[in-house]
Design an enzyme around this catalytic site. Structure first.
Site, PDB file in Angstrom:
ATOM      1  N   ARG A  25       0.932  -1.392   0.080  1.00 59.77           N
ATOM      2  CA  ARG A  25       0.017   0.068   0.103  1.00 59.77           C
ATOM      3  C   ARG A  25       0.883   1.347   0.084  1.00 59.77           C
ATOM      4  O   ARG A  25       0.440   2.180  -0.348  1.00 59.77           O
ATOM      5  CB  ARG A  25      -0.816  -0.032   1.204  1.00 59.77           C
ATOM      6  N   GLU A  30       7.600   7.674  10.888  1.00 64.41           N
ATOM      7  CA  GLU A  30       7.480   8.500  12.117  1.00 64.41           C
ATOM      8  C   GLU A  30       8.751   9.643  12.041  1.00 64.41           C
ATOM      9  O   GLU A  30       9.733   9.159  12.061  1.00 64.41           O
ATOM     10  CB  GLU A  30       7.288   8.035  13.503  1.00 64.41           C
ATOM     11  N   GLN A  45       5.740  24.819  16.919  1.00 63.32           N
ATOM     12  CA  GLN A  45       5.198  25.439  15.317  1.00 63.32           C
ATOM     13  C   GLN A  45       5.677  24.660  14.412  1.00 63.32           C
ATOM     14  O   GLN A  45       6.913  24.326  14.385  1.00 63.32           O
ATOM     15  CB  GLN A  45       5.617  26.798  15.422  1.00 63.32           C
ATOM     16  N   ASN A  47       6.033  24.469  10.036  1.00 60.45           N
ATOM     17  CA  ASN A  47       6.161  25.102   8.965  1.00 60.45           C
ATOM     18  C   ASN A  47       6.408  24.360   7.767  1.00 60.45           C
ATOM     19  O   ASN A  47       7.151  23.084   7.889  1.00 60.45           O
ATOM     20  CB  ASN A  47       7.261  26.278   9.287  1.00 60.45           C
ATOM     21  N   HIS A  60      20.378  31.492   7.952  1.00 63.53           N
ATOM     22  CA  HIS A  60      19.326  32.122   9.136  1.00 63.53           C
ATOM     23  C   HIS A  60      19.728  31.475  10.295  1.00 63.53           C
ATOM     24  O   HIS A  60      20.554  30.351  10.469  1.00 63.53           O
ATOM     25  CB  HIS A  60      18.058  31.747   8.818  1.00 63.53           C
ATOM     26  N   HIS A 120      21.945  28.010   9.562  1.00 65.57           N
ATOM     27  CA  HIS A 120      21.499  26.938   8.968  1.00 65.57           C
ATOM     28  C   HIS A 120      20.600  27.361   7.670  1.00 65.57           C
ATOM     29  O   HIS A 120      19.842  28.488   7.561  1.00 65.57           O
ATOM     30  CB  HIS A 120      20.083  26.175   9.600  1.00 65.57           C
ATOM     31  N   TYR A 132       9.547  22.069   8.871  1.00 61.79           N
ATOM     32  CA  TYR A 132      10.213  22.357   9.940  1.00 61.79           C
ATOM     33  C   TYR A 132       9.474  22.572  11.120  1.00 61.79           C
ATOM     34  O   TYR A 132       8.513  23.348  11.159  1.00 61.79           O
ATOM     35  CB  TYR A 132      11.545  23.241   9.793  1.00 61.79           C
ATOM     36  N   GLU A 143      14.905  36.337  14.294  1.00 54.93           N
ATOM     37  CA  GLU A 143      15.349  36.036  12.760  1.00 54.93           C
ATOM     38  C   GLU A 143      16.244  36.777  12.378  1.00 54.93           C
ATOM     39  O   GLU A 143      16.321  37.778  11.860  1.00 54.93           O
ATOM     40  CB  GLU A 143      13.918  36.207  12.187  1.00 54.93           C
TER      41      GLU A 143
END
Length: 190
Positions: A25, A30, A45, A47, A60, A120, A132, A143
């Site tokens: 299938r 995970e 959070q 993204n 960043h 990164h 992420y 940021e």
């Protein structure tokens, strides 16, 4: 049982090689678990970014936020550079490809945990999607960026004609980072 391995090049960075379960299938994987990273914090959070081949995002960094990256579609070249002053791996650059294997033999399903203070970025080696998780809600004051093409960092992005955002073309070189925006090893704890 997944394999969680620290990388030798940069302290506190981990590669996760999860188990893949499949049958006729399809497959199930995970991609992240909080307990894989004992020194990590709770991710709050999620993204997603889609990029065309040749795009570069970064470099960043955050003074207070950790990231966990996974590439479910396509192939990305991830570049990390340790900016944490006072740390054993300060100034080290590390590169790893995530996602679809270059030889076309499938997907590696690896993820990477990136602590605060480690710059990164990634290059889209193909059209790709990156997801992420972050352990802090979006905070524009945290940021930060360093030049993607800084010769001191010497990143090998793996693309010949990069497409870079205006924001990323204006980031300062490492040597020009303001003193109050330079990470220190102790920032990774809080």
């Amino acid at each position: 049982m997944p394999t969680i391995s620290p990388i030798d090049e940069i302290a506190d960075v981990f590669i996760a090689d999860p188990d893949v379960h499949g049958d006729e299938r399809g497959f199930f994987v995970e991609t992240y678990r909080r307990n894989w990273f004992p020194a990590g914090r709770e991710m709050v959070q999620a993204n997603r970014g889609d990029r065309r081949a040749g795009a570069i995002v970064g470099l960043h960094y955050h003074l207070h936020q950790a990231d966990y990256w996974y590439v479910p579609f396509g192939r990305a070249r991830v570049v990390l550079h340790d900016l944490r002053e006072g740390g054993p791996t300060n100034g080290t650059t590390f590169t790893v490809d995530l996602g679809a294997r270059a030889d076309g033999s499938g997907h590696d399903h690896r993820g990477i945990y990136i602590p605060p203070g480690v710059a990164h970025g990634f290059a889209a080696l193909t059209d790709m999607t990156i997801t992420y998780l972050v352990d802090g809600y979006y905070n524009p004051a945290d940021e930060l960026g360093v030049a993607w093409d800084d010769p001191e960092i010497a990143a090998d992005w793996g693309v010949s004609d990069p497409v870079v955002s205006e924001r990323d073309t204006t980031n300062p070189r490492r040597a020009d980072l303001p003193v109050d925006r330079r990470p220190h090893l102790d920032l990774r704890k809080g």
